[in-house]
Design an enzyme around this catalytic site. Structure first.
Site, PDB file in Angstrom:
ATOM      1  N   SER A 134       0.710  -1.156  -0.081  1.00 21.00           N
ATOM      2  CA  SER A 134      -0.022  -0.047  -0.159  1.00 21.00           C
ATOM      3  C   SER A 134       1.147   1.162   0.247  1.00 21.00           C
ATOM      4  O   SER A 134       1.726   1.261  -0.677  1.00 21.00           O
ATOM      5  CB  SER A 134      -1.087  -0.402   1.249  1.00 21.00           C
ATOM      6  OG  SER A 134      -1.938   0.964   1.074  1.00 21.00           O
ATOM      7  N   TYR A 148      -4.988   8.139  -6.242  1.00 17.41           N
ATOM      8  CA  TYR A 148      -3.878   6.867  -5.559  1.00 17.41           C
ATOM      9  C   TYR A 148      -4.003   7.261  -4.154  1.00 17.41           C
ATOM     10  O   TYR A 148      -4.350   6.196  -3.959  1.00 17.41           O
ATOM     11  CB  TYR A 148      -2.561   8.147  -6.498  1.00 17.41           C
ATOM     12  CG  TYR A 148      -1.482   6.678  -5.316  1.00 17.41           C
ATOM     13  CD1 TYR A 148      -0.800   5.723  -6.441  1.00 17.41           C
ATOM     14  CD2 TYR A 148      -0.566   6.996  -4.079  1.00 17.41           C
ATOM     15  CE1 TYR A 148       0.281   4.605  -5.768  1.00 17.41           C
ATOM     16  CE2 TYR A 148      -0.295   6.493  -3.637  1.00 17.41           C
ATOM     17  CZ  TYR A 148       0.545   5.157  -4.330  1.00 17.41           C
ATOM     18  OH  TYR A 148       1.256   4.064  -4.453  1.00 17.41           O
ATOM     19  N   LYS A 152      -5.010   3.574  -2.265  1.00 17.33           N
ATOM     20  CA  LYS A 152      -4.775   3.201  -1.142  1.00 17.33           C
ATOM     21  C   LYS A 152      -5.445   2.849  -0.143  1.00 17.33           C
ATOM     22  O   LYS A 152      -5.203   1.474   1.064  1.00 17.33           O
ATOM     23  CB  LYS A 152      -3.435   3.827  -0.944  1.00 17.33           C
ATOM     24  CG  LYS A 152      -2.171   3.432  -2.178  1.00 17.33           C
ATOM     25  CD  LYS A 152      -2.012   1.923  -2.170  1.00 17.33           C
ATOM     26  CE  LYS A 152      -0.872   1.926  -3.828  1.00 17.33           C
ATOM     27  NZ  LYS A 152      -1.039   0.678  -3.460  1.00 17.33           N
TER      28      LYS A 152
END
Length: 271
Positions: A134, A148, A152
């Site tokens: 992650s 992004y 995550k």
């Protein structure tokens, strides 16, 4: 006894670095990449200890097929390292539908498909370790990395839940959460949105805020990664780099203070 480890995204960056470290110490590695030509150096150096496989993690059927192949080839899978992913740079307003969907397909859904595929194998073995690569941006956020960050955060939410679901089967789950490292995550493998000039000052400030010292050295992660692999009681959250912890501590202290400030209002809303 050597372990059998499946690593996705092994053509570059952390994936290749960690695959090589595992092979050097005698483990067996099933290494995937979109183009197996990028794995030829591993095969040349380590021979039958590496099992190269072509895989686009966006393809759910292919993910299940790869897990079946690895299990048939080596007879077990001790560790899955879900490493495949890429960075998408740009403001949320700038992000196209295609870019947003592609970010989630690879960073989140690809990881989900491989996780789903490996659980029955590890459950039958009564042992296994699922390692999700992650980011500390799954715990805090930075501007111009909105999709992004979101991918995550999704990985973290999925994996925290997974850890509670599979613990009784002898399966451990860990989230590797690096701060920025000098891989090509922000280089050749990154995607850029189409720029809107209104965000130029924000992007400039973001870029200028990063110093050379902000970026960790990828090679320095190898001992930490091997300690995680070898741990009998691995952590769920595993930060990498010296920037992640202080950033998290600052943000979490601010969140707790805000929760405290609004606690009475929240309590009254319960009815």
């Amino acid at each position: 006894m050597s372990r059998i480890i499946l690593i996705t995204g092994a053509s570059r960056g952390f994936g290749k670095l960690w695959a090589k470290a595992l092979l050097k110490r005698g483990d067996k590695v099933a290494a995937t990449a979109r183009n197996t030509e990028d794995l030829k150096d591993l095969v040349s150096e380590f021979g039958d200890s590496v099992y190269p496989l072509q895989l686009n993690v966006d393809d759910r059927e292919a993910c299940f097929g790869v897990v079946q192949k690895v299990n048939a080839h080596f007879g077990r899978i001790d560790v899955l390292v879900n490493n495949a992913g890429f960075g998408l740079f740009g403001a949320i307003e700038e992000t196209s539908e295609q870019q947003a969907r592609a970010q989630m397909e690879t960073n989140f859904f690809g990881l989900l498909w491989l996780t789903q595929a490996v659980i029955p194998v590890m459950r039958a073995q009564k042992s296994g370790h699922i390692i999700q690569v992650s980011s500390f941006l799954g715990l805090v956020t930075l501007p111009v990395l909105g999709l992004y960050n979101a991918s995550k955060y999704a990985v973290n939410g999925l994996s925290e839940t997974l850890a509670t679901e599979v613990k009784s089967f002898g399966i451990n789950v860990s989230l590797i959460e690096p701060n920025g490292f000098a891989t090509d995550w922000s280089g050749a493998s990154a995607i850029q949105t189409e720029a809107n000039e209104v965000y130029n000052p924000l992007k400039k400030a973001f870029k200028e805020g990063a110093t050379p010292d902000s970026w960790g050295k990828p090679e320095a992660t190898v001992p930490a990664f091997l300690k995680l692999i070898d741990s009998e009681n691995p952590p769920l959250h595993f930060l990498l780099g010296k920037m992640a912890y202080p950033a998290l501590k600052q943000v979490y202290n601010q969140r707790l203070a805000e929760f405290e400030q609004w606690k009475d209002v929240a309590t009254e809303a319960h009815g």
